[in-house]
Design a protein around this motif. Sequence first.
Motif, PDB file in Angstrom:
ATOM      1  N   GLU A  26      36.095  34.933  21.188  1.00 32.54           N
ATOM      2  CA  GLU A  26      34.726  35.433  21.028  1.00 32.54           C
ATOM      3  C   GLU A  26      34.660  36.674  20.139  1.00 32.54           C
ATOM      4  O   GLU A  26      33.572  37.201  19.904  1.00 32.54           O
ATOM      5  CB  GLU A  26      34.108  35.737  22.399  1.00 32.54           C
ATOM      6  CG  GLU A  26      33.956  34.511  23.270  1.00 32.54           C
ATOM      7  CD  GLU A  26      33.024  33.474  22.660  1.00 32.54           C
ATOM      8  OE1 GLU A  26      31.925  33.849  22.188  1.00 32.54           O
ATOM      9  OE2 GLU A  26      33.401  32.278  22.645  1.00 32.54           O
ATOM     10  N   GLU A  27      35.827  37.152  19.681  1.00 32.72           N
ATOM     11  CA  GLU A  27      35.924  38.340  18.826  1.00 32.72           C
ATOM     12  C   GLU A  27      35.244  39.557  19.451  1.00 32.72           C
ATOM     13  O   GLU A  27      34.548  40.330  18.787  1.00 32.72           O
ATOM     14  CB  GLU A  27      35.374  38.045  17.433  1.00 32.72           C
ATOM     15  CG  GLU A  27      36.140  36.933  16.734  1.00 32.72           C
ATOM     16  CD  GLU A  27      35.615  36.604  15.346  1.00 32.72           C
ATOM     17  OE1 GLU A  27      34.542  37.125  14.942  1.00 32.72           O
ATOM     18  OE2 GLU A  27      36.292  35.820  14.657  1.00 32.72           O
ATOM     19  N   MET A  28      35.465  39.716  20.756  1.00 29.79           N
ATOM     20  CA  MET A  28      34.913  40.861  21.475  1.00 29.79           C
ATOM     21  C   MET A  28      35.686  42.119  21.092  1.00 29.79           C
ATOM     22  O   MET A  28      36.902  42.128  21.095  1.00 29.79           O
ATOM     23  CB  MET A  28      35.002  40.634  22.989  1.00 29.79           C
ATOM     24  CG  MET A  28      34.136  39.503  23.485  1.00 29.79           C
ATOM     25  SD  MET A  28      34.397  39.107  25.239  1.00 29.79           S
ATOM     26  CE  MET A  28      33.862  40.610  26.010  1.00 29.79           C
ATOM     27  N   LYS A  29      34.953  43.194  20.787  1.00 31.10           N
ATOM     28  CA  LYS A  29      35.576  44.471  20.424  1.00 31.10           C
ATOM     29  C   LYS A  29      35.690  45.408  21.624  1.00 31.10           C
ATOM     30  O   LYS A  29      36.495  46.337  21.620  1.00 31.10           O
ATOM     31  CB  LYS A  29      34.782  45.163  19.314  1.00 31.10           C
ATOM     32  CG  LYS A  29      34.627  44.319  18.062  1.00 31.10           C
ATOM     33  CD  LYS A  29      35.949  44.089  17.379  1.00 31.10           C
ATOM     34  CE  LYS A  29      35.756  43.349  16.076  1.00 31.10           C
ATOM     35  NZ  LYS A  29      36.633  42.219  15.910  1.00 31.10           N
ATOM     36  N   ALA A  30      34.862  45.174  22.639  1.00 30.06           N
ATOM     37  CA  ALA A  30      34.874  46.009  23.844  1.00 30.06           C
ATOM     38  C   ALA A  30      34.212  45.236  24.974  1.00 30.06           C
ATOM     39  O   ALA A  30      33.182  44.598  24.768  1.00 30.06           O
ATOM     40  CB  ALA A  30      34.133  47.317  23.601  1.00 30.06           C
ATOM     41  N   GLY A  31      34.800  45.310  26.155  1.00 28.26           N
ATOM     42  CA  GLY A  31      34.192  44.623  27.280  1.00 28.26           C
ATOM     43  C   GLY A  31      34.780  45.047  28.603  1.00 28.26           C
ATOM     44  O   GLY A  31      35.748  45.819  28.658  1.00 28.26           O
ATOM     45  N   SER A  32      34.175  44.528  29.656  1.00 24.00           N
ATOM     46  CA  SER A  32      34.705  44.750  30.997  1.00 24.00           C
ATOM     47  C   SER A  32      34.527  43.478  31.805  1.00 24.00           C
ATOM     48  O   SER A  32      33.656  42.651  31.522  1.00 24.00           O
ATOM     49  CB  SER A  32      34.020  45.929  31.694  1.00 24.00           C
ATOM     50  OG  SER A  32      32.649  45.683  31.855  1.00 24.00           O
ATOM     51  N   THR A 101      40.072  26.803  40.728  1.00 21.74           N
ATOM     52  CA  THR A 101      39.067  27.301  39.791  1.00 21.74           C
ATOM     53  C   THR A 101      39.098  28.821  39.769  1.00 21.74           C
ATOM     54  O   THR A 101      39.575  29.456  40.716  1.00 21.74           O
ATOM     55  CB  THR A 101      37.654  26.816  40.190  1.00 21.74           C
ATOM     56  OG1 THR A 101      36.747  27.068  39.129  1.00 21.74           O
ATOM     57  CG2 THR A 101      37.158  27.479  41.452  1.00 21.74           C
ATOM     58  N   ALA A 102      38.583  29.390  38.690  1.00 24.89           N
ATOM     59  CA  ALA A 102      38.313  30.820  38.609  1.00 24.89           C
ATOM     60  C   ALA A 102      37.060  30.968  37.753  1.00 24.89           C
ATOM     61  O   ALA A 102      37.044  30.557  36.595  1.00 24.89           O
ATOM     62  CB  ALA A 102      39.476  31.585  38.004  1.00 24.89           C
ATOM     63  N   GLU A 103      36.012  31.494  38.355  1.00 30.50           N
ATOM     64  CA  GLU A 103      34.730  31.673  37.680  1.00 30.50           C
ATOM     65  C   GLU A 103      34.670  33.110  37.188  1.00 30.50           C
ATOM     66  O   GLU A 103      34.717  34.043  37.987  1.00 30.50           O
ATOM     67  CB  GLU A 103      33.591  31.380  38.656  1.00 30.50           C
ATOM     68  CG  GLU A 103      33.656  29.974  39.224  1.00 30.50           C
ATOM     69  CD  GLU A 103      32.815  29.788  40.469  1.00 30.50           C
ATOM     70  OE1 GLU A 103      32.127  30.745  40.908  1.00 30.50           O
ATOM     71  OE2 GLU A 103      32.863  28.677  41.038  1.00 30.50           O
ATOM     72  N   ILE A 104      34.583  33.283  35.868  1.00 27.73           N
ATOM     73  CA  ILE A 104      34.707  34.596  35.242  1.00 27.73           C
ATOM     74  C   ILE A 104      33.371  35.027  34.656  1.00 27.73           C
ATOM     75  O   ILE A 104      32.726  34.256  33.934  1.00 27.73           O
ATOM     76  CB  ILE A 104      35.737  34.556  34.083  1.00 27.73           C
ATOM     77  CG1 ILE A 104      37.040  33.892  34.506  1.00 27.73           C
ATOM     78  CG2 ILE A 104      35.941  35.938  33.489  1.00 27.73           C
ATOM     79  CD1 ILE A 104      37.879  34.660  35.457  1.00 27.73           C
ATOM     80  N   CYS A 105      32.965  36.270  34.934  1.00 30.02           N
ATOM     81  CA  CYS A 105      31.793  36.879  34.298  1.00 30.02           C
ATOM     82  C   CYS A 105      32.240  38.174  33.632  1.00 30.02           C
ATOM     83  O   CYS A 105      32.861  39.028  34.271  1.00 30.02           O
ATOM     84  CB  CYS A 105      30.702  37.173  35.322  1.00 30.02           C
ATOM     85  SG  CYS A 105      30.010  35.687  36.075  1.00 30.02           S
ATOM     86  N   LEU A 106      31.921  38.293  32.329  1.00 27.80           N
ATOM     87  CA  LEU A 106      32.307  39.456  31.532  1.00 27.80           C
ATOM     88  C   LEU A 106      31.062  40.107  30.947  1.00 27.80           C
ATOM     89  O   LEU A 106      30.041  39.452  30.752  1.00 27.80           O
ATOM     90  CB  LEU A 106      33.197  39.043  30.350  1.00 27.80           C
ATOM     91  CG  LEU A 106      34.401  38.159  30.593  1.00 27.80           C
ATOM     92  CD1 LEU A 106      35.057  37.825  29.257  1.00 27.80           C
ATOM     93  CD2 LEU A 106      35.385  38.851  31.502  1.00 27.80           C
ATOM     94  N   ALA A 107      31.189  41.384  30.593  1.00 24.73           N
ATOM     95  CA  ALA A 107      30.169  42.082  29.818  1.00 24.73           C
ATOM     96  C   ALA A 107      30.811  42.524  28.516  1.00 24.73           C
ATOM     97  O   ALA A 107      31.900  43.104  28.527  1.00 24.73           O
ATOM     98  CB  ALA A 107      29.628  43.288  30.575  1.00 24.73           C
ATOM     99  N   GLU A 108      30.142  42.225  27.408  1.00 23.00           N
ATOM    100  CA  GLU A 108      30.593  42.683  26.088  1.00 23.00           C
ATOM    101  C   GLU A 108      29.681  43.826  25.661  1.00 23.00           C
ATOM    102  O   GLU A 108      28.464  43.739  25.802  1.00 23.00           O
ATOM    103  CB  GLU A 108      30.498  41.537  25.085  1.00 23.00           C
ATOM    104  CG  GLU A 108      30.877  41.931  23.686  1.00 23.00           C
ATOM    105  CD  GLU A 108      30.739  40.801  22.687  1.00 23.00           C
ATOM    106  OE1 GLU A 108      31.139  41.003  21.537  1.00 23.00           O
ATOM    107  OE2 GLU A 108      30.229  39.716  23.061  1.00 23.00           O
ATOM    108  N   TYR A 109      30.272  44.899  25.141  1.00 22.10           N
ATOM    109  CA  TYR A 109      29.521  46.063  24.683  1.00 22.10           C
ATOM    110  C   TYR A 109      29.534  46.064  23.159  1.00 22.10           C
ATOM    111  O   TYR A 109      30.521  46.461  22.543  1.00 22.10           O
ATOM    112  CB  TYR A 109      30.119  47.346  25.256  1.00 22.10           C
ATOM    113  CG  TYR A 109      30.300  47.263  26.753  1.00 22.10           C
ATOM    114  CD1 TYR A 109      29.195  47.201  27.597  1.00 22.10           C
ATOM    115  CD2 TYR A 109      31.564  47.187  27.316  1.00 22.10           C
ATOM    116  CE1 TYR A 109      29.356  47.085  28.967  1.00 22.10           C
ATOM    117  CE2 TYR A 109      31.728  47.071  28.686  1.00 22.10           C
ATOM    118  CZ  TYR A 109      30.628  47.022  29.511  1.00 22.10           C
ATOM    119  OH  TYR A 109      30.793  46.899  30.865  1.00 22.10           O
ATOM    120  N   THR A 110      28.435  45.608  22.567  1.00 21.03           N
ATOM    121  CA  THR A 110      28.404  45.434  21.114  1.00 21.03           C
ATOM    122  C   THR A 110      28.283  46.750  20.359  1.00 21.03           C
ATOM    123  O   THR A 110      28.508  46.785  19.155  1.00 21.03           O
ATOM    124  CB  THR A 110      27.257  44.490  20.715  1.00 21.03           C
ATOM    125  OG1 THR A 110      26.025  45.020  21.196  1.00 21.03           O
ATOM    126  CG2 THR A 110      27.483  43.089  21.281  1.00 21.03           C
TER     127      THR A 110
END
Length: 134
Positions: A26-32, A101-110
């Motif tokens: 996803e080319e994320m530069k920053a996230g949690s 299974t593993a259900e993943i939720c991330l936040a990307e900080y653009t």
Amino acid sequence: MIMPHAFRLTLGMDLKQSILAYVKQEEMKAGSLLSCVGCLSQASIRLANESESLELAGPLEILTLSGTLTPEHVHLHISVADRLGRVYGGHLQDGSIVSHTAEICLAEYTNLSFSREPDTTTGFTELVVKEVEL
């Protein structure tokens, strides 16, 4: 700006490596990492003293998973419970394998860029946060 991401991992996938692969894809530069619900067939967890690791055989329920996401590295802490309810936690390592299974939720900080650089005080590579123009 915060952009949410959600995806599911399946049987046999390495939890840490799969999250890192997603961040790169996803080319994320920053996230949690916001949340993870799922289970593991085995877990590798580095303890706080940095010299010892736990190798746990499943079934294991993932209770929490949190951390910071950079393009080259994911720094994740996990807690899991075994079939007797005993809880173990520490740094998630490669070799922690999803059972069902593993259900993943991330936040990307653009508006941010995360990287890791050596810190002479701690002796580790530590998070560096920079603002980027949108």
